[in-house]
Design a protein around this motif. Sequence first.
Motif, short mmCIF file in Angstrom:
data_model
loop_
_atom_site.label_atom_id
_atom_site.label_comp_id
_atom_site.label_asym_id
_atom_site.label_seq_id
_atom_site.Cartn_x
_atom_site.Cartn_y
_atom_site.Cartn_z
N SER A 4 0.83 -1.21 0.00
CA SER A 4 0.00 0.00 0.00
C SER A 4 0.86 1.26 0.00
O SER A 4 0.51 2.25 -0.61
CB SER A 4 -0.96 0.00 1.19
OG SER A 4 -0.23 0.01 2.40
N VAL A 7 2.03 1.78 -3.59
CA VAL A 7 0.99 2.31 -4.46
C VAL A 7 0.80 3.80 -4.21
O VAL A 7 0.56 4.57 -5.12
CB VAL A 7 -0.34 1.54 -4.25
CG1 VAL A 7 -1.47 2.19 -5.01
CG2 VAL A 7 -0.17 0.10 -4.67
N ASP A 19 -3.65 2.82 -7.38
CA ASP A 19 -4.89 2.36 -6.74
C ASP A 19 -6.09 3.19 -7.19
O ASP A 19 -7.21 2.68 -7.29
CB ASP A 19 -4.77 2.33 -5.21
CG ASP A 19 -4.37 3.66 -4.60
OD1 ASP A 19 -3.84 4.53 -5.32
OD2 ASP A 19 -4.59 3.82 -3.39
#
Length: 89
Positions: A4, A7, A19
């Motif tokens: 995450s 991204v 994303d």
Amino acid sequence: MSDSALVSDNPNPGDPHLDQLQGQLLLLMNHYAMRADAQVARAIRDTMLRILRHPLIDLFPDVRAQCARTLNHWRARSACCTRAPVSVH
């Protein structure tokens, strides 16, 4: 570093995050599922191309492979209604 975080760290500040593009793709596919439309198919095709060209896509080989596998399908769907009708007279 987590996926995450990768991204979210956008190397090109003017480009959308990966994303965000994936979320946009899901929304467009949902629209297309409710009403098949060449304009939506073109938007899906264009979003897939943006995902495939994103600088961080190599970190997500499954997403890259799925977009690459289905891109021609969406190219065909986006082109199906863009040709001018041929006159029979």
